[in-house]
Design a protein around this motif. Structure first.
Motif, short mmCIF file in Angstrom:
data_model
loop_
_atom_site.label_atom_id
_atom_site.label_comp_id
_atom_site.label_asym_id
_atom_site.label_seq_id
_atom_site.Cartn_x
_atom_site.Cartn_y
_atom_site.Cartn_z
N LEU A 1 -16.05 19.48 -15.83
CA LEU A 1 -14.69 19.27 -15.36
C LEU A 1 -13.77 19.16 -16.57
O LEU A 1 -14.01 18.35 -17.46
N ALA B 1 -9.97 18.49 -18.07
CA ALA B 1 -8.68 17.88 -17.73
C ALA B 1 -7.70 18.16 -18.85
O ALA B 1 -7.99 17.90 -20.02
N THR C 1 -14.60 23.32 -13.07
CA THR C 1 -13.50 22.69 -12.34
C THR C 1 -12.42 22.23 -13.31
O THR C 1 -12.75 21.76 -14.41
N ILE D 1 -8.52 20.15 -13.81
CA ILE D 1 -7.55 19.23 -13.20
C ILE D 1 -6.39 19.04 -14.17
O ILE D 1 -6.60 18.82 -15.36
N ASN E 1 -4.25 16.88 -15.46
CA ASN E 1 -4.00 15.45 -15.59
C ASN E 1 -4.88 14.90 -16.70
O ASN E 1 -5.48 15.66 -17.46
N ASP F 1 -7.79 10.45 -14.61
CA ASP F 1 -7.63 11.01 -13.27
C ASP F 1 -8.85 11.86 -12.91
O ASP F 1 -9.32 11.85 -11.77
N ALA F 2 -9.37 12.57 -13.90
CA ALA F 2 -10.54 13.41 -13.64
C ALA F 2 -11.73 12.56 -13.20
O ALA F 2 -12.52 12.98 -12.34
N HIS G 1 -11.73 10.05 -11.42
CA HIS G 1 -11.60 9.63 -10.02
C HIS G 1 -11.60 10.84 -9.07
O HIS G 1 -11.32 10.67 -7.88
N ALA G 2 -11.89 12.02 -9.58
CA ALA G 2 -11.89 13.21 -8.73
C ALA G 2 -12.95 13.07 -7.65
O ALA G 2 -14.04 12.54 -7.91
#
Ligand code: SF4
Ligand code: SF4
Length: 365
Positions: free
Chosen positions: A293, A295, A310, A312, A314, A318-319, A321-322
């Protein structure tokens, strides 16, 4: 009548910053103070005087207060003394000119400050040659260093460890860099050097370093190494060039334990700072048990990223809490600047990862 003047002995510039420009002194909350006088007599810099009539301390010479000291607040029995947040001091320490004054002072006063006893340590000092330099974006250099003399290397380091590197032909102190790979037969190591405004090693590396140059390095050092049982799922979190030790740890796991359940979260400011997309693509193609992931605060929409990863727009927080990441029960390895650590640790606690399962590698100055 006595006039209070800052004592020049105490109010001299703090690592080059004029003392008048630094907001650091105690404030007494009079309603809470019981007038015991501990702060007044305990401060040997004469910051305080005592109002014998009202039985209250008076901050008479605030500029005498030593930047970063909080002794009087710590010893006040009623917690009546407050200071600005320590982030004020850390922000000044992060300035290149302040770091240079500290470094220059250490060099100038070597005779006085040097510790002369030998402390045995297992690391070694070796000379390495610059073998390859890549600049994937304006703020990052990927540098490969190889032994100058065959066999004289950090051949057996543990992934996640770091080395100290000196700027050639200068008196400056060494700088720490994580090794971004697992051990290779030829003893070469990869460093990921970020651009630091005014940084002395960074300035040399970005502007003058060339293939064939020789550097002295000491290592391997550090305990940010794989400590988790083989059956424990893992979470790796990298901020900026904190990706270097994380890359080494993941590479190690992909060799030793390719079926391991792993999650990588890598965060940067601008998506162009993802300087290892080829590596991420290789990983995501080779290992379906590694979830990646990325971010970034900005730039993801205009940047081509490998499929299967993936993203995000942010922060790393924040990542974390994805939805669907299933972080609880993992051991976490976190590498990045100190400023991101408190928020990351708090976010991990929220996601069900205990403090003792979090290992941190922090860099910054
Ligand atoms: S130590 Fe605390 S309680 Fe005592 S005089 Fe100072 S501020 Fe007041
Ligand atoms: S913080 Fe330290 S130097 Fe400053 S007033 Fe308190 S005891 Fe004195």
């Amino acid at each position: 009548m006595e006039t209070n003047m800052p004592d020049p002995k105490f109010s001299k510039p703090w690592h080059g910053v004029p003392r008048e420009q630094i907001q650091w002194n105690p404030t007494v909350i009079e309603d809470v103070c019981i007038g015991c006088g501990t702060c007044v007599t305990g401060c040997n810099r004469l910051v305080y005087r005592f109002d014998y009539t009202r039985k209250k301390p008076v901050v008479a010479d605030p500029l005498n207060c030593m930047v970063g000291c909080t002794t009087c607040a710590n010893t006040c029995p009623t917690h009546a003394i407050h200071f600005p947040p320590l982030s004020t001091v850390f922000a000044m320490e992060a300035r290149a000119e302040v770091r240079h004054v500290i470094e220059d002072d250490l060099i100038a006063r070597r005779e006085q400050l040097a510790w002369h006893d030998e402390i045995p340590h297992p690391d070694r000092l070796v000379e390495l040659a610059v073998e390859n330099i890549e600049r994937p974006n304006p703020s990052t250099l990927l540098v490969r260093l190889a032994p100058k003399v065959k066999g004289e290397c950090f051949c057996q380091f543990a992934p996640g460890q770091y080395v100290e590197v000196w700027v050639p032909d200068t008196p400056y102190l060494s700088r720490s860099y994580s090794i971004g790979n697992t051990p290779r037969e030829d003893g070469s190591i990869d460093l990921q050097i970020r651009h630091v405004e005014g940084g002395r090693l960074s300035e040399w590396a970005f502007n003058r370093m060339k293939v064939g140059d020789h550097v002295h390095a000491r290592g391997p050092l550090g305990t940010f190494t794989m400590r988790s049982p083989i059956d424990r799922p893992l979470l790796f979190i990298a901020g900026g060039t904190g990706f270097a030790p994380i890359e080494a740890l993941i590479e190690q796991q992909l060799k030793l334990s390719p079926q391991r359940d792993m999650v990588l979260v890598w965060g940067v400011g601008d998506a162009r700072d993802f300087y290892a997309l080829d590596t991420l693509e290789d990983w995501s193609l080779a290992d379906k048990n590694l979830r990646i992931l990325l971010a970034a605060q900005r730039g993801l929409d205009t940047y081509t990223l490998p499929a299967g990863i993936t993203t995000i727009t942010n922060s790393v927080i924040d990542a974390l809490h994805a939805p669907g990441l299933a972080l609880a029960g993992r051991d976490a390895y976190v590498a990045g600047p100190p400023v991101m650590m408190p928020a990351v640790v708090a976010a991990l606690a929220q996601e069900g990862i205990d403090h003792e399962r979090i290992r941190v590698d922090s860099f910054g100055l």
